[in-house]
Design a protein around this motif. Structure first.
Motif, PDB file in Angstrom:
ATOM      1  N   TYR A  20      22.770  60.083  84.173  1.00 59.12           N
ATOM      2  CA  TYR A  20      23.968  60.512  83.730  1.00 59.12           C
ATOM      3  C   TYR A  20      24.343  59.807  82.438  1.00 59.12           C
ATOM      4  N   VAL A  21      24.463  60.622  81.437  1.00 59.16           N
ATOM      5  CA  VAL A  21      24.684  60.069  80.048  1.00 59.16           C
ATOM      6  C   VAL A  21      26.263  60.171  79.933  1.00 59.16           C
ATOM      7  N   LEU A  22      26.971  59.159  79.800  1.00 58.36           N
ATOM      8  CA  LEU A  22      28.456  59.148  79.841  1.00 58.36           C
ATOM      9  C   LEU A  22      28.686  58.399  78.285  1.00 58.36           C
ATOM     10  N   ARG A  23      30.138  58.850  78.114  1.00 55.51           N
ATOM     11  CA  ARG A  23      30.795  58.262  76.930  1.00 55.51           C
ATOM     12  C   ARG A  23      32.171  58.025  77.294  1.00 55.51           C
ATOM     13  N   LEU A  24      32.361  56.767  76.904  1.00 53.94           N
ATOM     14  CA  LEU A  24      33.885  56.371  77.165  1.00 53.94           C
ATOM     15  C   LEU A  24      34.696  56.017  75.824  1.00 53.94           C
ATOM     16  N   TYR A  25      35.357  57.064  75.586  1.00 57.44           N
ATOM     17  CA  TYR A  25      36.335  56.890  74.331  1.00 57.44           C
ATOM     18  C   TYR A  25      37.546  56.176  74.735  1.00 57.44           C
ATOM     19  N   ILE A  26      37.765  55.042  73.946  1.00 60.03           N
ATOM     20  CA  ILE A  26      38.831  54.059  74.043  1.00 60.03           C
ATOM     21  C   ILE A  26      39.666  53.814  72.740  1.00 60.03           C
ATOM     22  N   ALA A  27      40.726  53.508  72.984  1.00 58.49           N
ATOM     23  CA  ALA A  27      41.550  53.272  71.573  1.00 58.49           C
ATOM     24  C   ALA A  27      41.751  51.951  71.420  1.00 58.49           C
ATOM     25  N   GLY A  28      40.891  50.813  70.916  1.00 62.36           N
ATOM     26  CA  GLY A  28      41.046  49.433  70.612  1.00 62.36           C
ATOM     27  C   GLY A  28      40.932  48.564  71.785  1.00 62.36           C
ATOM     28  N   ASN A  29      41.534  47.417  71.883  1.00 59.47           N
ATOM     29  CA  ASN A  29      41.520  46.445  72.931  1.00 59.47           C
ATOM     30  C   ASN A  29      42.785  46.284  73.692  1.00 59.47           C
ATOM     31  N   THR A  30      42.914  47.198  74.429  1.00 54.63           N
ATOM     32  CA  THR A  30      44.342  47.483  75.088  1.00 54.63           C
ATOM     33  C   THR A  30      44.128  47.159  76.720  1.00 54.63           C
ATOM     34  N   PRO A  31      44.982  46.774  77.293  1.00 51.02           N
ATOM     35  CA  PRO A  31      44.666  46.810  78.819  1.00 51.02           C
ATOM     36  C   PRO A  31      44.213  47.795  79.176  1.00 51.02           C
ATOM     37  N   GLN A  32      44.738  49.073  79.033  1.00 48.62           N
ATOM     38  CA  GLN A  32      44.170  50.391  79.607  1.00 48.62           C
ATOM     39  C   GLN A  32      42.514  50.381  79.181  1.00 48.62           C
ATOM     40  N   SER A  33      42.586  50.224  77.824  1.00 48.81           N
ATOM     41  CA  SER A  33      40.935  50.466  77.811  1.00 48.81           C
ATOM     42  C   SER A  33      40.041  49.403  78.544  1.00 48.81           C
ATOM     43  N   ASN A  34      40.392  48.271  78.482  1.00 45.82           N
ATOM     44  CA  ASN A  34      39.789  47.020  79.308  1.00 45.82           C
ATOM     45  C   ASN A  34      39.546  47.357  80.657  1.00 45.82           C
ATOM     46  N   ARG A  35      40.711  47.902  81.268  1.00 45.69           N
ATOM     47  CA  ARG A  35      40.430  48.501  82.713  1.00 45.69           C
ATOM     48  C   ARG A  35      39.509  49.573  82.937  1.00 45.69           C
ATOM     49  N   ALA A  36      39.628  50.633  81.889  1.00 44.93           N
ATOM     50  CA  ALA A  36      38.490  51.763  82.097  1.00 44.93           C
ATOM     51  C   ALA A  36      37.241  51.294  81.991  1.00 44.93           C
ATOM     52  N   ILE A  37      37.103  50.410  81.155  1.00 46.82           N
ATOM     53  CA  ILE A  37      35.670  49.977  81.002  1.00 46.82           C
ATOM     54  C   ILE A  37      35.098  49.108  81.994  1.00 46.82           C
TER      55      ILE A  37
END
Length: 109
Positions: A20-37
């Motif tokens: 599985y080749v996955l890319r996670l696009y986030i927008a900075g160091n935000t709570p939502q980005s950190n939860r997604a990671i």
């Protein structure tokens, strides 16, 4: 089976899919980005151990990086392989939804 085909079979795993080749696009160091990671890494380690390649792309640091993937919001997960390409937005907190997006059957109890 030669070494390269046995390696490929190991990467595919029991379902015959993968890696599985996955890319996670986030927008900075935000709570939502950190939860997604955190949610994605936990899911990948529990369900895809050794069968995935994950790249995290911060759109604040690389604003043009999501253009080819048509990323319009973050966080966005893009499954590049195996086909078909799939996109999923949000903090990835619903494991069943993420598994369906990755075309992986949820575990049954």
């Amino acid at each position: 089976m030669n070494d390269s085909s046995s390696t490929l079979a190991a990467l595919r795993g029991p379902s015959g899919k993968g890696p599985y080749v996955l890319r996670l696009y986030i927008a900075g160091n935000t709570p939502q980005s950190n939860r997604a990671i955190e949610n994605l890494k936990k899911l990948c380690e529990n369900r895809l151990r050794g069968l995935y390649e994950l790249t995290i792309v911060d759109l604040h640091q690389m604003p043009d990086a999501g253009r080819d993937e048509r990323v319009i919001c973050a966080p966005t997960l893009v499954k590049r392989s195996p086909p078909p390409v799939r996109r999923l937005t949000g903090d990835l907190s619903n494991p069943d939804r993420v598994l369906r997006a990755l075309d992986i059957q949820p575990e049954t109890e």
